[in-house]
Design a protein around this motif. Structure first.
Motif, PDB file in Angstrom:
ATOM      1  N   ALA A  17      43.282  51.735 -19.081  1.00  7.90           N
ATOM      2  CA  ALA A  17      41.977  51.431 -19.671  1.00  7.90           C
ATOM      3  C   ALA A  17      40.897  51.540 -18.603  1.00  7.90           C
ATOM      4  N   LEU A  18      39.719  51.991 -19.013  1.00  3.89           N
ATOM      5  CA  LEU A  18      38.611  52.182 -18.092  1.00  3.89           C
ATOM      6  C   LEU A  18      37.370  51.454 -18.591  1.00  3.89           C
ATOM      7  N   LYS A  19      36.570  51.003 -17.659  1.00  2.36           N
ATOM      8  CA  LYS A  19      35.278  50.418 -18.020  1.00  2.36           C
ATOM      9  C   LYS A  19      34.480  51.429 -18.832  1.00  2.36           C
ATOM     10  N   GLY A  20      33.923  50.977 -19.927  1.00  3.12           N
ATOM     11  CA  GLY A  20      33.165  51.873 -20.798  1.00  3.12           C
ATOM     12  C   GLY A  20      33.957  52.422 -21.958  1.00  3.12           C
ATOM     13  N   ASP A  21      35.265  52.107 -22.031  1.00  2.00           N
ATOM     14  CA  ASP A  21      36.065  52.551 -23.171  1.00  2.00           C
ATOM     15  C   ASP A  21      35.521  51.948 -24.465  1.00  2.00           C
ATOM     16  N   PHE A  22      35.657  52.696 -25.540  1.00  2.00           N
ATOM     17  CA  PHE A  22      35.151  52.302 -26.858  1.00  2.00           C
ATOM     18  C   PHE A  22      36.234  51.498 -27.575  1.00  2.00           C
ATOM     19  N   ILE A  23      35.922  50.248 -27.892  1.00  2.00           N
ATOM     20  CA  ILE A  23      36.881  49.333 -28.502  1.00  2.00           C
ATOM     21  C   ILE A  23      36.517  49.091 -29.961  1.00  2.00           C
ATOM     22  N   ILE A  24      37.502  49.216 -30.833  1.00  2.00           N
ATOM     23  CA  ILE A  24      37.338  48.871 -32.245  1.00  2.00           C
ATOM     24  C   ILE A  24      38.019  47.531 -32.486  1.00  2.00           C
ATOM     25  N   GLU A  25      37.292  46.584 -33.064  1.00  2.00           N
ATOM     26  CA  GLU A  25      37.853  45.286 -33.450  1.00  2.00           C
ATOM     27  C   GLU A  25      37.920  45.215 -34.970  1.00  2.00           C
ATOM     28  N   ILE A  26      39.059  44.779 -35.481  1.00  2.00           N
ATOM     29  CA  ILE A  26      39.188  44.622 -36.927  1.00  2.00           C
ATOM     30  C   ILE A  26      39.704  43.220 -37.209  1.00  2.00           C
ATOM     31  N   ALA A  27      38.875  42.420 -37.864  1.00  2.00           N
ATOM     32  CA  ALA A  27      39.207  41.027 -38.156  1.00  2.00           C
ATOM     33  C   ALA A  27      39.824  40.904 -39.540  1.00  2.00           C
ATOM     34  N   ASP A  28      41.022  40.337 -39.587  1.00  2.00           N
ATOM     35  CA  ASP A  28      41.727  40.097 -40.861  1.00  2.00           C
ATOM     36  C   ASP A  28      41.807  41.346 -41.737  1.00  2.00           C
ATOM     37  N   HIS A  29      41.982  42.506 -41.113  1.00  2.00           N
ATOM     38  CA  HIS A  29      42.117  43.776 -41.847  1.00  2.00           C
ATOM     39  C   HIS A  29      40.929  44.020 -42.774  1.00  2.00           C
ATOM     40  N   ALA A  30      39.781  43.477 -42.433  1.00  2.00           N
ATOM     41  CA  ALA A  30      38.638  43.616 -43.338  1.00  2.00           C
ATOM     42  C   ALA A  30      37.348  43.987 -42.618  1.00  2.00           C
ATOM     43  N   TYR A  31      36.999  43.258 -41.555  1.00  2.00           N
ATOM     44  CA  TYR A  31      35.719  43.469 -40.883  1.00  2.00           C
ATOM     45  C   TYR A  31      35.931  44.365 -39.664  1.00  2.00           C
ATOM     46  N   VAL A  32      35.278  45.518 -39.665  1.00  2.00           N
ATOM     47  CA  VAL A  32      35.437  46.491 -38.590  1.00  2.00           C
ATOM     48  C   VAL A  32      34.188  46.463 -37.716  1.00  2.00           C
ATOM     49  N   MET A  33      34.390  46.180 -36.429  1.00  2.00           N
ATOM     50  CA  MET A  33      33.294  46.082 -35.474  1.00  2.00           C
ATOM     51  C   MET A  33      33.651  46.876 -34.222  1.00  2.00           C
ATOM     52  N   THR A  34      32.677  47.145 -33.371  1.00  2.00           N
ATOM     53  CA  THR A  34      32.940  47.888 -32.142  1.00  2.00           C
ATOM     54  C   THR A  34      32.221  47.229 -30.969  1.00  2.00           C
ATOM     55  N   ARG A  35      32.756  47.493 -29.779  1.00  2.00           N
ATOM     56  CA  ARG A  35      32.144  47.025 -28.540  1.00  2.00           C
ATOM     57  C   ARG A  35      32.593  47.955 -27.418  1.00  2.00           C
ATOM     58  N   ILE A  36      32.037  47.747 -26.230  1.00  2.00           N
ATOM     59  CA  ILE A  36      32.368  48.569 -25.072  1.00  2.00           C
ATOM     60  C   ILE A  36      33.126  47.708 -24.064  1.00  2.00           C
ATOM     61  N   LEU A  37      34.246  48.205 -23.585  1.00  2.00           N
ATOM     62  CA  LEU A  37      35.098  47.449 -22.675  1.00  2.00           C
ATOM     63  C   LEU A  37      34.373  47.101 -21.378  1.00  2.00           C
ATOM     64  N   ASP A  38      34.498  45.845 -20.999  1.00  2.00           N
ATOM     65  CA  ASP A  38      33.912  45.306 -19.763  1.00  2.00           C
ATOM     66  C   ASP A  38      32.390  45.250 -19.782  1.00  2.00           C
ATOM     67  N   LEU A  39      31.797  45.415 -20.957  1.00  2.00           N
ATOM     68  CA  LEU A  39      30.339  45.262 -21.085  1.00  2.00           C
ATOM     69  C   LEU A  39      30.017  44.215 -22.147  1.00  2.00           C
ATOM     70  N   GLU A  40      30.940  43.238 -22.291  1.00  2.00           N
ATOM     71  CA  GLU A  40      30.783  42.238 -23.349  1.00  2.00           C
ATOM     72  C   GLU A  40      29.552  41.360 -23.162  1.00  2.00           C
ATOM     73  N   LYS A  41      29.063  41.235 -21.934  1.00  2.00           N
ATOM     74  CA  LYS A  41      27.892  40.393 -21.690  1.00  2.00           C
ATOM     75  C   LYS A  41      26.587  41.064 -22.113  1.00  2.00           C
ATOM     76  N   VAL A  42      26.653  42.362 -22.343  1.00  2.00           N
ATOM     77  CA  VAL A  42      25.468  43.100 -22.791  1.00  2.00           C
ATOM     78  C   VAL A  42      25.411  43.040 -24.318  1.00  2.00           C
ATOM     79  N   LYS A  43      24.354  42.447 -24.829  1.00  2.00           N
ATOM     80  CA  LYS A  43      24.230  42.280 -26.275  1.00  2.00           C
ATOM     81  C   LYS A  43      23.905  43.599 -26.972  1.00  2.00           C
ATOM     82  N   VAL A  44      24.419  43.735 -28.189  1.00  2.00           N
ATOM     83  CA  VAL A  44      24.144  44.904 -29.009  1.00  2.00           C
ATOM     84  C   VAL A  44      22.818  44.697 -29.731  1.00  2.00           C
TER      85      VAL A  44
END
Length: 275
Positions: free
Chosen positions: A148-175
């Motif tokens: 895994a590398l900083k800046g990788d594109f992460i897909i989060e899926i909560a309870d097989h229903a809500y699909v969200m995305t974020r960037i690895l190691d940049l969680e402190k930067v708000k969308v």
């Protein structure tokens, strides 16, 4: 129809699509029949005509494989992957492999391409990430597979229903959010409604009357409520699936190149070099 004796290294067969996704040929054939497979760029004649795919299709197949590996049904995986592939094709040109991070410090300590002189080959096009991967893997010493590398594109899926995305190691930067002053920890993307063949992928923007929030207060309030629904779904989820799409694409490229080398296909020796 006979298959061509030589295939350009820029294009891939349906079998290689299955290799990229770690799917059986039967499952890939099912997706092709259901028109849920990545789009081919060239079709042969006849029912069993030879199809050719580009690197974008390979990345699309990789996402299908990632989703199924994470426990999602094949048809749901294909529909969600198609939504991501279509949206990214429109907004960014292709799904994010994050291979470009190898071209910059600290991974690339030099000031030039880490592979030195680019081979003089008409097939090479940096519009296709597979070529960047090919040169990094075969012509440089800095490529590392399966990491895994900083800046990788992460897909989060909560309870097989809500699909969200974020960037690895940049969680402190708000969308950025057009209706929430403080921003969001993730981007809201899609809702998965239903299961199996009846499952639907509902883009977040399709749940709004309008995207012109500055003049439409009703839509702005809809957006605020939608954001809260997604964030509540994430906070209260029993399960959250995290998929590193960028790593999944890089791993898929590695599988295809491993496969080509094993089968005596298109190898590095086939590339022409200047001089």
């Amino acid at each position: 129809m006979a298959r061509p004796a030589h295939t350009s290294p820029s294009f891939f067969t349906s079998r290689e699509l299955a290799v990229a996704a770690s799917l059986t040929a039967r499952n890939m054939g099912l997706l092709i029949e259901q028109r849920l497979a990545p789009e081919a760029v060239e079709y042969g004649s006849g029912k069993s005509g030879h199809r050719r795919y580009d690197a974008a299709a390979l990345a699309h197949a990789a996402l299908i494989g990632c989703l199924q590996s994470a426990g999602f049904e094949l048809l749901v995986s294909a529909r969600l992957a198609a939504a991501f592939a279509d949206d990214h094709a429109a907004s960014h040109g292709r799904l994010p492999s994050n291979l470009g991070t190898f071209l910059h410090p600290p991974l690339n300590p030099g000031k030039s391409f880490p592979w030195g002189k680019t081979p003089d080959d008409p097939d090479i096009s940096f519009e296709q990430d597979f070529w960047l991967h090919h040169l990094l893997r075969n012509r440089s010493s800095i490529y590392v597979r399966g990491k895994a590398l900083k800046g990788d594109f992460i897909i989060e899926i909560a309870d097989h229903a809500y699909v969200m995305t974020r960037i690895l190691d940049l969680e402190k930067v708000k969308v950025f959010s057009p209706v929430s002053r403080d921003g969001l920890p993730v981007s809201i993307e899609y809702r998965i409604a239903g299961r199996g063949s009846a499952a639907r992928i509902v883009p977040a923007h399709m749940e709004l009357n309008s995207l012109d929030f500055s003049v439409d207060p009703v839509s702005a309030e809809q957006m605020r409520r939608l954001e809260q629904d997604y964030l509540k779904g994430r906070r209260d989820a029993e399960t959250i699936v995290n998929i590193n799409l960028s790593l999944g694409i890089r791993n898929a490229f590695d599988r295809v190149q491993d496969d080509r080398e094993t089968r005596g296909g298109i190898l590095e020796s086939e590339l022409q070099t200047e001089g």
